[in-house]
Design a protein around this motif. Structure first.
Motif, PDB file in Angstrom:
ATOM      1  N   PRO A  44      39.875   6.410-124.890  1.00 56.91           N
ATOM      2  CA  PRO A  44      40.070   5.635-123.667  1.00 56.91           C
ATOM      3  C   PRO A  44      39.024   4.534-123.544  1.00 56.91           C
ATOM      4  O   PRO A  44      37.846   4.744-123.833  1.00 56.91           O
ATOM      5  CB  PRO A  44      39.911   6.677-122.559  1.00 56.91           C
ATOM      6  N   SER A  45      39.468   3.365-123.126  1.00 58.92           N
ATOM      7  CA  SER A  45      38.563   2.244-122.913  1.00 58.92           C
ATOM      8  C   SER A  45      39.088   1.411-121.739  1.00 58.92           C
ATOM      9  O   SER A  45      39.551   0.292-121.906  1.00 58.92           O
ATOM     10  CB  SER A  45      38.458   1.387-124.180  1.00 58.92           C
ATOM     11  N   PRO A  46      39.042   1.985-120.540  1.00 63.67           N
ATOM     12  CA  PRO A  46      39.642   1.323-119.372  1.00 63.67           C
ATOM     13  C   PRO A  46      39.090  -0.079-119.138  1.00 63.67           C
ATOM     14  O   PRO A  46      37.903  -0.325-119.289  1.00 63.67           O
ATOM     15  CB  PRO A  46      39.261   2.260-118.222  1.00 63.67           C
ATOM     16  N   ARG A  47      40.006  -0.987-118.822  1.00 61.27           N
ATOM     17  CA  ARG A  47      39.668  -2.369-118.449  1.00 61.27           C
ATOM     18  C   ARG A  47      38.896  -3.111-119.544  1.00 61.27           C
ATOM     19  O   ARG A  47      38.104  -4.002-119.264  1.00 61.27           O
ATOM     20  CB  ARG A  47      38.895  -2.384-117.119  1.00 61.27           C
ATOM     21  N   ASN A  48      39.143  -2.743-120.779  1.00 57.59           N
ATOM     22  CA  ASN A  48      38.490  -3.409-121.901  1.00 57.59           C
ATOM     23  C   ASN A  48      39.183  -4.752-122.148  1.00 57.59           C
ATOM     24  O   ASN A  48      40.353  -4.800-122.540  1.00 57.59           O
ATOM     25  CB  ASN A  48      38.574  -2.528-123.153  1.00 57.59           C
ATOM     26  N   ALA A  49      38.462  -5.838-121.933  1.00 57.10           N
ATOM     27  CA  ALA A  49      39.044  -7.176-122.051  1.00 57.10           C
ATOM     28  C   ALA A  49      39.466  -7.496-123.479  1.00 57.10           C
ATOM     29  O   ALA A  49      40.377  -8.301-123.694  1.00 57.10           O
ATOM     30  CB  ALA A  49      38.053  -8.224-121.552  1.00 57.10           C
TER      31      ALA A  49
END
Length: 264
Positions: free
Chosen positions: A245-250
């Motif tokens: 998981p890498s939430p909100r990774n641009a």
């Protein structure tokens, strides 16, 4: 005198390092352009059909149209790591670009030890799984409902200039010939973003090379530290065998935007 030399070295070395990094970036872009041109020439000679990003799980008759065979790791007994005769020279792109150097970013120094000798691995390049898929099919074991492009004319959205095809993958996550951009969370659930096994390389000062379906190439600077976890040279990353998981990774969002679109 020694102090003066030390001061001068301190002033010059950072500049030399930047110059070397810039030169490697230029060579990386050239490698991408050459290999992408071979990809396009293949399509133009095959009724617009593009090569597959990976083998089909059960139908091995499609292997001749897979852009590169073999799985890379750091095992010297695995000849796909270091012997280009098993993979690169058998690629359907080889006839259009018979050069070993273009398959590897100049910033990639990874090696494999064979009979006491350190040999360079054959490639750092991987292909977007959405460009050709697994023998022309979608990755059914992962997120479904996304378009696998099978020809140049399929690439209407986001369009050739906005669809990336080749990317340099970091040495500790490099495996089979495709790079899987997990589309989970796109476009409106950024909290669900995740990496699926594959991480882009950052050999150019937190940046890595990509090339696009229209033929242009870019050095993309990654902005999220989670895209660049700590690297231990010569070892597979623990992230290589799991979803992370890498939430909100641009950076993930940037790759998604230029990878594929919904089938409906």
């Amino acid at each position: 005198m020694i102090a003066i030399v030390a001061i001068l070295a301190g002033l010059l070395l950072p500049g030399l390092g930047r110059a070397k990094q810039k030169a490697q970036g230029i060579q990386c872009l050239n490698n991408h352009r050459q290999l992408l041109l071979a990809w396009r020439m293949y399509a133009e000679e095959n009724r617009d059909r593009i090569p597959y990003a990976s083998v089909h799980g059960s139908d091995r008759s499609r292997d001749s149209a897979v852009w590169v065979l073999g799985q890379l790791d750091f095992d010297g007994a695995n000849r796909f790591n270091w012997d280009p005769n098993l993979s690169v020279r058998k690629s359907p792109l080889w006839k259009y670009c018979p050069s070993l150097t273009v398959w590897r970013c100049p910033g990639d120094r990874s090696t494999v030890t064979v009979a006491g000798r350190k040999l360079p691995r054959v490639r750092s390049m991987t292909m977007s799984v959405w460009a050709g898929g697994y023998g022309g099919e979608a990755p059914q074991d992962l997120d479904s409902g996304w378009r696998v492009y099978r020809s140049l004319v399929d690439m209407q959205d986001p369009g050739p200039s906005g669809t990336w095809i080749l990317i340099d993958q970091r040495e500790d996550s490099l495996n089979i010939g495709n790079f899987y951009t997990d589309m989970r969370g796109y476009p409106d659930a950024p909290e669900a973003l995740r990496f699926a096994y594959d991480y882009p390389a950052s050999y150019h000062g937190r940046a890595g090379g990509l090339s696009f379906a229209d033929g242009h190439s870019e050095i993309r600077r990654w902005v999220d530290p989670r895209t660049m976890p700590t690297l231990t040279p010569g070892q597979r990353s623990r992230f290589n065998a799991e979803f992370t998981p890498s939430p909100r990774n641009a950076d993930i969002r940037w790759l998604q935007e230029r990878a594929t679109r919904r089938t409906r």
